[in-house]
Design a protein around this motif. Structure first.
Motif, PDB file in Angstrom:
ATOM      1  N   VAL A 144       0.832  -1.200   0.000  1.00  0.00           N
ATOM      2  CA  VAL A 144       0.000   0.000   0.000  1.00  0.00           C
ATOM      3  C   VAL A 144       0.867   1.251   0.000  1.00  0.00           C
ATOM      4  O   VAL A 144       0.640   2.186  -0.780  1.00  0.00           O
ATOM      5  N   PHE A 145       1.890   1.276   0.846  1.00  0.00           N
ATOM      6  CA  PHE A 145       2.753   2.454   0.895  1.00  0.00           C
ATOM      7  C   PHE A 145       3.603   2.599  -0.364  1.00  0.00           C
ATOM      8  O   PHE A 145       3.935   3.712  -0.773  1.00  0.00           O
ATOM      9  N   ALA A 146       3.952   1.485  -0.976  1.00  0.00           N
ATOM     10  CA  ALA A 146       4.715   1.565  -2.223  1.00  0.00           C
ATOM     11  C   ALA A 146       3.854   2.063  -3.374  1.00  0.00           C
ATOM     12  O   ALA A 146       4.328   2.786  -4.253  1.00  0.00           O
ATOM     13  N   GLY A 147       2.566   1.683  -3.356  1.00  0.00           N
ATOM     14  CA  GLY A 147       1.708   2.008  -4.491  1.00  0.00           C
ATOM     15  C   GLY A 147       0.912   3.278  -4.350  1.00  0.00           C
ATOM     16  O   GLY A 147       0.822   4.074  -5.295  1.00  0.00           O
ATOM     17  N   THR A 148       0.317   3.510  -3.202  1.00  0.00           N
ATOM     18  CA  THR A 148      -0.579   4.663  -3.021  1.00  0.00           C
ATOM     19  C   THR A 148      -0.344   5.318  -1.657  1.00  0.00           C
ATOM     20  O   THR A 148      -1.254   5.388  -0.819  1.00  0.00           O
ATOM     21  N   PRO A 149       0.857   5.824  -1.390  1.00  0.00           N
ATOM     22  CA  PRO A 149       1.132   6.386  -0.051  1.00  0.00           C
ATOM     23  C   PRO A 149       0.287   7.596   0.276  1.00  0.00           C
ATOM     24  O   PRO A 149      -0.167   7.739   1.419  1.00  0.00           O
ATOM     25  N   ALA A 150       0.058   8.465  -0.673  1.00  0.00           N
ATOM     26  CA  ALA A 150      -0.725   9.674  -0.384  1.00  0.00           C
ATOM     27  C   ALA A 150      -2.162   9.308  -0.023  1.00  0.00           C
ATOM     28  O   ALA A 150      -2.745   9.854   0.931  1.00  0.00           O
ATOM     29  N   ARG A 151      -2.725   8.388  -0.784  1.00  0.00           N
ATOM     30  CA  ARG A 151      -4.098   7.973  -0.497  1.00  0.00           C
ATOM     31  C   ARG A 151      -4.182   7.278   0.865  1.00  0.00           C
ATOM     32  O   ARG A 151      -5.138   7.474   1.626  1.00  0.00           O
ATOM     33  N   ALA A 152      -3.191   6.455   1.173  1.00  0.00           N
ATOM     34  CA  ALA A 152      -3.211   5.696   2.420  1.00  0.00           C
ATOM     35  C   ALA A 152      -3.188   6.609   3.639  1.00  0.00           C
ATOM     36  O   ALA A 152      -3.727   6.253   4.692  1.00  0.00           O
ATOM     37  N   LEU A 153      -2.573   7.775   3.507  1.00  0.00           N
ATOM     38  CA  LEU A 153      -2.411   8.684   4.637  1.00  0.00           C
ATOM     39  C   LEU A 153      -3.410   9.835   4.624  1.00  0.00           C
ATOM     40  O   LEU A 153      -3.326  10.731   5.465  1.00  0.00           O
ATOM     41  N   GLN A 154      -4.361   9.780   3.707  1.00  0.00           N
ATOM     42  CA  GLN A 154      -5.314  10.875   3.542  1.00  0.00           C
ATOM     43  C   GLN A 154      -6.655  10.532   4.207  1.00  0.00           C
ATOM     44  O   GLN A 154      -6.927   9.380   4.537  1.00  0.00           O
ATOM     45  N   TYR A 155      -7.489  11.567   4.404  1.00  0.00           N
ATOM     46  CA  TYR A 155      -8.868  11.337   4.803  1.00  0.00           C
ATOM     47  C   TYR A 155      -9.566  10.447   3.776  1.00  0.00           C
ATOM     48  O   TYR A 155      -9.182  10.399   2.602  1.00  0.00           O
ATOM     49  N   ALA A 156     -10.629   9.768   4.230  1.00  0.00           N
ATOM     50  CA  ALA A 156     -11.389   8.906   3.332  1.00  0.00           C
ATOM     51  C   ALA A 156     -12.879   9.117   3.582  1.00  0.00           C
ATOM     52  O   ALA A 156     -13.277   9.853   4.494  1.00  0.00           O
ATOM     53  N   THR A 157     -13.703   8.472   2.789  1.00  0.00           N
ATOM     54  CA  THR A 157     -15.145   8.573   2.982  1.00  0.00           C
ATOM     55  C   THR A 157     -15.556   7.811   4.242  1.00  0.00           C
ATOM     56  O   THR A 157     -14.927   6.826   4.632  1.00  0.00           O
ATOM     57  N   THR A 158     -16.626   8.278   4.836  1.00  0.00           N
ATOM     58  CA  THR A 158     -17.098   7.650   6.069  1.00  0.00           C
ATOM     59  C   THR A 158     -17.527   6.210   5.838  1.00  0.00           C
ATOM     60  O   THR A 158     -17.292   5.333   6.691  1.00  0.00           O
ATOM     61  N   GLU A 159     -18.144   5.931   4.704  1.00  0.00           N
ATOM     62  CA  GLU A 159     -18.662   4.580   4.444  1.00  0.00           C
ATOM     63  C   GLU A 159     -17.565   3.525   4.407  1.00  0.00           C
ATOM     64  O   GLU A 159     -17.821   2.354   4.705  1.00  0.00           O
ATOM     65  N   GLY A 160     -16.347   3.923   4.051  1.00  0.00           N
ATOM     66  CA  GLY A 160     -15.251   2.981   3.956  1.00  0.00           C
ATOM     67  C   GLY A 160     -14.670   2.938   2.555  1.00  0.00           C
ATOM     68  O   GLY A 160     -15.310   3.335   1.573  1.00  0.00           O
ATOM     69  N   GLU A 161     -13.435   2.459   2.455  1.00  0.00           N
ATOM     70  CA  GLU A 161     -12.762   2.386   1.160  1.00  0.00           C
ATOM     71  C   GLU A 161     -13.526   1.456   0.209  1.00  0.00           C
ATOM     72  O   GLU A 161     -13.841   0.312   0.576  1.00  0.00           O
TER      73      GLU A 161
END
Length: 405
Positions: free
Chosen positions: A66-83
């Motif tokens: 996850v950190f290798a592929g999408t680090p910015a997304r992994a550390l960002q806010y997300a939707t309440t419903e879930g990924e």
């Protein structure tokens, strides 16, 4: 220049805590764990999965990917419903087990315990009646009490809820919901038979009742055939909320649970979750989704269940020598817990301190009851220790019980 002495100003008392916070005590299980954390202690009191069976390598690889592929997304806010990627994976697993489910039917929660709290917030007003099993999962009793509900236990037996008694209580008490752990229940380890599941669903359909079906242990089956969820029975789909969790099958430290609910309830829970914590940590959700994509979780669970079966058998093999004559206990087909009842003259709460002096611990049964408790009961968790440790723990338990008799 004159020096003026400061005069202490008396401090006014602060406003009190909310009445519900003053009324609800702590968890007896946590209190026991706090005094039994010594390394020499053999602890049958906890509800902890065996840490040596975690797939730490696979989970670490999922985080690294996850950190290798999408680090910015992994550390960002997300939707309440879930990924979305995790909800899609969960929907696929749920559908494959006989309950057609889409990603939009699911809300990812910070452990299934949060799901219970969200449901209490969205479904209960102070004074509403909640029906529970007898005995019942302790943390659920705390959640419902904190919401101001009046908790009523449904009579049952070694197989769980009596559907006829449930029907009578629904007519008399007009409850808002029934809470149940029908598979490998905490604390008893019992499983509600298929016919009773169908009967419970029929009561809910006929009388108008929400069912909260909690299933944290269902995948940990050692023997016997898997039973359909209550939610999958005719008449139950539009009035059952199904709770799931990765805590017992992947790792509790991920704090990942979910609920599957009818649309109106789901939307209300989303709003409640926004107010509670906005969303469950993004990186944990993405890592879990990656783990499901790269690994065979079912194969991992099968390995865990095989080890747990061996540990259950070790406990079953030693109980007759450890417990006093006249005791009885269940034989769970899966899960983590075994329930024992000593002769009526024994009070397991009073005996606990003497047993702990033998460096072994259990949970007294009394806190799991919504009404009058059976004080001769105890919950034993059999999954955290090896078979050899279990046998030694039962030897110590027997010594402690004899010393306190």
């Amino acid at each position: 220049m004159a020096i003026t002495e400061s005069v202490p100003v008396p401090l006014a008392p602060l406003p009190p805590l909310a009445a519900r916070a003053r009324a609800i005590g702590g968890s007896p299980v946590r209190d026991i764990l706090a005094v039994t954390a010594r390394p020499e202690m053999i602890n049958f009191a906890g509800g902890l999965p065996a840490p040596e069976l975690f797939d730490a390598t696979g989970i670490a690889a999922a985080y690294q990917a996850v950190f290798a592929g999408t680090p910015a997304r992994a550390l960002q806010y997300a939707t309440t419903e879930g990924e979305p990627v995790l909800r899609a994976a969960l929907a696929g697993r749920t559908s494959a087990r006989g309950l057609p489910t889409g990603p939009d039917d699911l809300l990812v929660t910070t452990g299934s315990q949060q799901a219970l709290s969200l449901l209490a917030t969205t479904l209960l007003e102070p004074g509403d009646v909640v029906l529970v099993e007898n005995p019942c999962y302790l943390a659920a009793l705390q959640v419902f009490a904190f919401a101001g509900a009046r908790i009523v236990a449904v009579p049952g037996d070694g197989e769980g809820i009596d559907p006829e008694a449930l029907d009578e209580l629904v007519v008399r008490e007009r409850p808002k919901l029934l809470y149940t752990v029908p598979t490998f229940q905490n604390p008893t380890g019992r499983t509600l038979p298929a016919a009773r599941r169908a009967a419970v669903a029929a009561v809910a359909a006929r009388r108008g009742l929400w069912i909260v079906e909690d299933d944290p242990y269902g995948e940990l089956r050692f023997e016997g055939e898997r039973l359909p969820w209550i939610a999958a029975h005719e008449g139950a789909a539009d009035r059952t909320v199904l709770l799931g969790s990765f805590s017992k099958v992947m790792a509790p430290g991920l704090r990942l649970g979910w609920l599957r609910a009818p649309t109106d309830v789901l939307r209300a829970c989303v709003v409640a979750k926004q107010a509670a914590d906005l969303h469950t940590p993004t990186v944990n959700q993405l890592a879990a989704a990656r783990y499901l994509a790269d690994n065979d979780l079912d194969a991992h669970v099968a390995r865990v269940a095989a080890a747990y079966r061996e540990r259950r058998d070790a406990m079953l093999g030693g109980l007759a020598d450890a417990l006093p004559e006249g005791s009885s206990w269940g034989r769970p087909e899966g899960g983590m817990f075994l329930w024992a009842r000593l002769p009526e003259s024994y009070d397991t709460t009073e005996l606990l301190a003497r047993v702990v002096r033998q460096d072994v611990a259990y949970v007294p049964g009394a806190p799991f009851y919504a009404g009058e408790p059976d004080r001769s009961t105890m919950r034993l968790c059999f999954v955290t220790q090896t078979p050899g440790e279990i046998r030694e723990g039962l030897r110590r338990l027997g010594e402690g019980l004899r010393a306190g008799a």
